[in-house]
Write a protein that holds these residues in place. Structure first.
Motif, mmCIF file in Angstrom:
data_model
loop_
_atom_site.group_PDB
_atom_site.id
_atom_site.type_symbol
_atom_site.label_atom_id
_atom_site.label_comp_id
_atom_site.label_asym_id
_atom_site.label_seq_id
_atom_site.Cartn_x
_atom_site.Cartn_y
_atom_site.Cartn_z
ATOM 1 N N GLY A 1 -6.122 -2.840 -6.884
ATOM 2 C CA GLY A 1 -6.496 -3.200 -5.515
ATOM 3 C C GLY A 1 -7.964 -3.543 -5.482
ATOM 4 O O GLY A 1 -8.686 -3.276 -6.446
ATOM 5 N N CYS A 2 -8.355 -4.175 -4.414
ATOM 6 C CA CYS A 2 -9.769 -4.524 -4.338
ATOM 7 C C CYS A 2 -10.342 -4.225 -2.957
ATOM 8 O O CYS A 2 -11.430 -4.656 -2.606
ATOM 9 C CB CYS A 2 -9.978 -5.988 -4.682
ATOM 10 N N GLY A 3 -9.595 -3.489 -2.138
ATOM 11 C CA GLY A 3 -10.134 -3.102 -0.829
ATOM 12 C C GLY A 3 -10.112 -4.218 0.205
ATOM 13 O O GLY A 3 -10.822 -4.157 1.206
ATOM 14 N N TYR B 1 -13.351 -1.642 1.243
ATOM 15 C CA TYR B 1 -13.371 -0.175 1.293
ATOM 16 C C TYR B 1 -12.175 0.381 0.526
ATOM 17 O O TYR B 1 -11.033 -0.037 0.727
ATOM 18 C CB TYR B 1 -13.346 0.309 2.755
ATOM 19 N N GLN B 2 -12.470 1.348 -0.294
ATOM 20 C CA GLN B 2 -11.411 2.024 -1.043
ATOM 21 C C GLN B 2 -11.715 3.506 -1.051
ATOM 22 O O GLN B 2 -12.849 3.904 -1.329
ATOM 23 C CB GLN B 2 -11.357 1.498 -2.480
ATOM 24 N N VAL B 3 -10.689 4.311 -0.748
ATOM 25 C CA VAL B 3 -10.931 5.755 -0.693
ATOM 26 C C VAL B 3 -11.151 6.291 -2.096
ATOM 27 O O VAL B 3 -12.144 6.933 -2.392
ATOM 28 C CB VAL B 3 -9.742 6.485 -0.029
ATOM 29 N N LEU C 1 -6.070 -4.359 3.679
ATOM 30 C CA LEU C 1 -6.002 -3.944 5.084
ATOM 31 C C LEU C 1 -6.930 -4.779 5.975
ATOM 32 O O LEU C 1 -6.633 -5.002 7.144
ATOM 33 C CB LEU C 1 -6.347 -2.458 5.210
ATOM 34 N N ASP D 1 4.817 6.226 5.074
ATOM 35 C CA ASP D 1 5.068 6.664 3.691
ATOM 36 C C ASP D 1 4.821 8.160 3.563
ATOM 37 O O ASP D 1 4.324 8.801 4.494
ATOM 38 C CB ASP D 1 4.174 5.855 2.719
ATOM 39 N N ASN E 1 0.835 -1.213 0.000
ATOM 40 C CA ASN E 1 0.000 0.000 0.000
ATOM 41 C C ASN E 1 0.861 1.252 0.000
ATOM 42 O O ASN E 1 0.556 2.235 -0.682
ATOM 43 C CB ASN E 1 -0.923 0.020 1.223
ATOM 44 N N LYS F 1 1.836 1.786 -3.387
ATOM 45 C CA LYS F 1 0.735 2.129 -4.284
ATOM 46 C C LYS F 1 0.243 3.557 -4.079
ATOM 47 O O LYS F 1 -0.091 4.250 -5.038
ATOM 48 C CB LYS F 1 -0.460 1.175 -4.060
ATOM 49 N N TYR F 2 0.161 3.959 -2.802
ATOM 50 C CA TYR F 2 -0.506 5.237 -2.539
ATOM 51 C C TYR F 2 0.481 6.377 -2.289
ATOM 52 O O TYR F 2 0.231 7.263 -1.483
ATOM 53 C CB TYR F 2 -1.504 5.075 -1.387
HETATM 54 P P1 ADP Z 1 -6.574 -1.937 -1.838
HETATM 55 O O1 ADP Z 1 -6.460 -3.259 -2.424
HETATM 56 O O2 ADP Z 1 -7.590 -1.071 -2.472
HETATM 57 O O3 ADP Z 1 -5.284 -1.278 -1.615
HETATM 58 P P2 ADP Z 1 -6.612 -2.049 1.024
HETATM 59 O O4 ADP Z 1 -7.537 -2.718 1.988
HETATM 60 O O5 ADP Z 1 -5.205 -2.435 1.119
HETATM 61 O O6 ADP Z 1 -7.232 -2.233 -0.393
HETATM 62 O O7 ADP Z 1 -6.730 -0.541 1.307
HETATM 63 C C1 ADP Z 1 -7.989 0.062 1.375
HETATM 64 C C2 ADP Z 1 -7.922 1.518 0.968
HETATM 65 O O8 ADP Z 1 -7.185 2.257 1.916
HETATM 66 C C3 ADP Z 1 -7.196 1.751 -0.298
HETATM 67 O O9 ADP Z 1 -8.063 1.633 -1.430
HETATM 68 C C4 ADP Z 1 -6.667 3.127 -0.160
HETATM 69 O O10 ADP Z 1 -7.587 4.061 -0.615
HETATM 70 C C5 ADP Z 1 -6.457 3.295 1.304
HETATM 71 N N1 ADP Z 1 -5.035 3.097 1.689
HETATM 72 C C6 ADP Z 1 -4.443 1.967 2.094
HETATM 73 N N2 ADP Z 1 -3.154 2.173 2.375
HETATM 74 C C7 ADP Z 1 -2.920 3.472 2.173
HETATM 75 C C8 ADP Z 1 -1.778 4.325 2.305
HETATM 76 N N3 ADP Z 1 -0.600 3.869 2.703
HETATM 77 N N4 ADP Z 1 -1.908 5.645 2.000
HETATM 78 C C9 ADP Z 1 -3.093 6.147 1.600
HETATM 79 N N5 ADP Z 1 -4.229 5.409 1.455
HETATM 80 C C10 ADP Z 1 -4.125 4.070 1.718
#
Ligand code: ADP
Length: 620
Positions: free
Chosen positions: A573-575, A561-563, A578, A543, A515, A518-519
């Motif tokens: 990603g598929c939420g 959940y995905q922001v 985490l 990060d 993550n 990715k983010y």
């Molecule tokens: P995904 O497969 O979408 O990454 P996750 O469960 O890992 O699913 O994360 C859920 C959501 O949390 C992500 O879609 C993202 O929007 C947000 N997220 C996770 N990790 C981070 C991070 N390090 N910085 C910012 N947003 C994050």
């Protein structure tokens, strides 16, 4: 806007599920409970009514028995006779026998015989009157001693005993009274004279005293200090005289009638020779005494209610009695009322009510529990269905993207459209990355599926924190190529060993690192730190990425959940990442948290207890 990603066709509306549960709770739980409570209420009301009816019957029977007792008391009064006695004697005997305040004795023709009128002058009247005149003369000329001497001497001659004046009054008793009044206080003869006079007044057998004279003598002597109790018939005489002085409605045989005197009642005897006079309070007391032999039922008391007198104001506002019956023909207008000291139905009905309450309460609780269980089961099923739908939608969507791009690359290479060796190598590189992404996705789906089916088993064994972190870091290290991507690892030297499932822990840290990659934007700076503080190990992944709003931070550990879906889509990603981290860490007795601000990067922290149970723990 962040949402659960679902295919339109598969979407289970959240409101529909809640409505279903509400409907189940209402129909299965509340409605039967309300019905049971309503039935119970009705049953209790009926029980109360039944108890009330039973008790009313009992009380009514008692009142009827009481009325009979009063009827026989009245009949005993009614049967009283003069028994061939002189009217005066009959008067005295009847009064002294009690239970009535006074009597009027009548002769066979219905004329009043006692209280009696004065009789015609008796023998020896002349000498007695002459003596009277001498006394008067002595008194007028101030010779008091001579007058007393005459009164106590000659006047006491037995021959004058019954002498009466022209009005029929006996002369001697009045002379005795006068003598007592004239004599000095200390004179010993006063007492003797008083005793003799009292004896004469109280002697109804032999004395021919007219009733008015008897009453006059009695009252005069009481005024002189003689105790009223020495004249047991004084009140009766007064009562009878007062009664006769007012015109009365005629007394009727065996019927308690009011008189012209307030609160004075009269009843005629069967032979019409006697009129019994009762003061109301004494009459009620006599009747209550007759009742007291038959004990009142516990919790109740009886009272007699005389008919209200016309023109009399009802003063005390007594509440209406619980039950009342008329006292019968002998007591027109009279009532016997029964009051309850407390509510006896309450006590009697309480027991039955308690049984109803227990039964009804248990049934209601059982129904509610059942409804709650069904509702919980439904909730879980609905949630599961929703998750499945989400999963299917996500899987199909997520798999399509890498597969499609791989297909384009493969087609390009197969059709020989790519001649440049460098570009071909780039294509292979891209395909490898898509493949890796696919693998990661499928790993997540499988982990999620096992999690959902509760099949994710952990094998706990001693494992060093450094090993976990390093294994995870080594998987992503290639991606962090300077100068635009930097990954720093900082491990405290004294890190204790954890009791954990190594693969699961590596997955958790790897997801966080993934993550972090990715983010973050073009310039990636990621730090991994592991420290041990007071019995806990903290693994922190920081990060410099897009960060999270407070609201998003509270939800990131939720499944699917995905922001920002477009960003996730781009990064693949598929939420689930985490939520898998959270699941693994909690299964290890730890916690995972995030601190972040939009645009300021994020810090995810795993906190694990060092002393985690050595037993093999399976997923929740
Ligand atoms: P995904 O497969 O979408 O990454 P996750 O469960 O890992 O699913 O994360 C859920 C959501 O949390 C992500 O879609 C993202 O929007 C947000 N997220 C996770 N990790 C981070 C991070 N390090 N910085 C910012 N947003 C994050």
């Amino acid at each position: 806007m962040p949402t659960r990603r679902t295919s339109r066709n598969w979407r289970v509306l959240p409101g529909a599920g809640s409505r279903l549960i509400v409907a189940v709770v209402l129909t299965m739980g509340l409605m039967p409970t309300v019905c049971v409570l309503a039935f119970m209420n009705a049953a209790m009301r009926n029980e109360r009514l039944a108890v009330k009816q039973r008790l009313t019957d009992i009380y009514q029977r008692q009142l009827r028995e009481d009325r009979d007792a009063i009827a026989s008391l009245a009949s005993s009064w009614m049967q009283l006779r003069t028994e061939d006695q002189t009217p005066a004697v009959a008067f005295e005997r009847l009064v002294r026998a009690g239970l009535r305040d006074s009597v009027i004795v009548r002769d066979a023709q219905g004329r009043t015989a006692y209280p009696n009128q004065a009789k015609s002058p008796q023998n020896a009247t002349e000498s007695a009157m002459a003596l009277q005149a001498r006394v008067r003369e002595a008194l007028q000329s101030g010779r008091k001693d001579q007058a007393v001497a005459l009164l106590t001497g000659e006047m006491m001659d037995p021959s004058l005993k019954d002498a009466a004046d022209e009005t029929g009054r006996l002369i001697v008793p009045n002379a005795m009274l006068l003598a007592m009044q004239l004599m000095d206080r200390g004179d010993l003869r006063v007492d003797a004279m008083a005793e003799a006079l009292i004896e004469r007044i109280n002697d109804y057998d032999h004395e021919n005293l007219p009733a008015s004279q008897r009453l006059f003598l009695m009252t005069s002597m009481v005024e002189m200090g003689i105790a009223a109790s020495r004249f047991p018939t004084l009140n009766a005489e007064r009562q009878a005289t007062a009664y006769l002085s007012i015109e009365q409605s005629p007394a009727q045989q065996g019927i308690m009638m009011s008189t012209a005197t307030p609160r004075l009642w009269q009843m005629g005897s069967v032979d019409s020779r006697i009129i019994l006079l009762f003061e109301e309070a004494h009459l009620i007391a006599a009747m209550e005494q007759a009742l007291s032999r038959a004990m009142a039922l516990p919790g109740s008391h009886r009272r007699f209610v005389p008919p209200s007198r016309p023109g009399m104001k009802q003063t005390a506002q007594t509440p209406p009695p619980f039950l009342s019956i008329t006292l019968g023909d002998g007591f027109p207008g009279w009532q016997l009322a029964l009051d309850l000291d407390r509510d006896p139905f309450d006590a009697a009905a309480k027991q039955a009510e308690a049984a109803y309450l227990i039964a009804g309460g248990s049934v209601s609780i059982a129904i509610l529990l059942l409804a709650a269980t069904v509702a919980a089961y439904l909730r879980r099923q609905i949630k599961l269905t929703r998750l499945k739908n989400d999963l299917i939608a996500t899987v199909s969507h997520e798999l399509k993207t890498p597969l499609a791009s791989m297909r384009v690359l493969v087609d390009t290479l197969r059709e020989g459209r790519c001649t440049d060796a460098k570009q071909a190598s780039e294509y292979f590189e891209l395909m490898a990355r898509e493949n890796e992404r696919l693998t990661r996705l499928i790993d997540h789906f499988l982990a999620f599926s096992r999690m959902e089916r509760r099949k994710l088993a952990f094998v706990f064994e001693p494992v060093s924190v450094a090993e976990i972190v390093e294994t995870a870091v080594s998987s992503v290290r290639d991606r962090f190529t300077p100068p635009h991507a930097k990954l720093d690892v900082e491990l405290a030297p004294d890190l204790p060993a954890l009791h954990a499932d190594k693969d699961a822990m590596v997955t958790a840290v790897l997801n966080l690192l993934d993550n972090a990659w990715k983010y973050t934007g073009e310039e990636k700076q990621v730090q991994v730190r592991a420290v041990a503080v007071s019995g806990h190990v903290f693994i922190e992944v920081r990060d410099n990425g897009v960060g999270l709003s407070r609201r998003a931070a509270a939800k990131v550990f939720d499944r699917f959940y995905q922001v920002d879906q477009t960003l996730s889509r781009r990064t693949g990603g598929c939420g689930l990442g985490l939520s898998i981290v959270k699941f693994i860490i909690e299964a290890h007795g730890g916690k995972v948290q995030v601190r972040s601000q939009p645009g300021q990067g994020s810090t995810f922290t795993i906190m694990l207890p060092v002393e985690h149970g050595a037993e093999e723990v399976h997923g929740q």
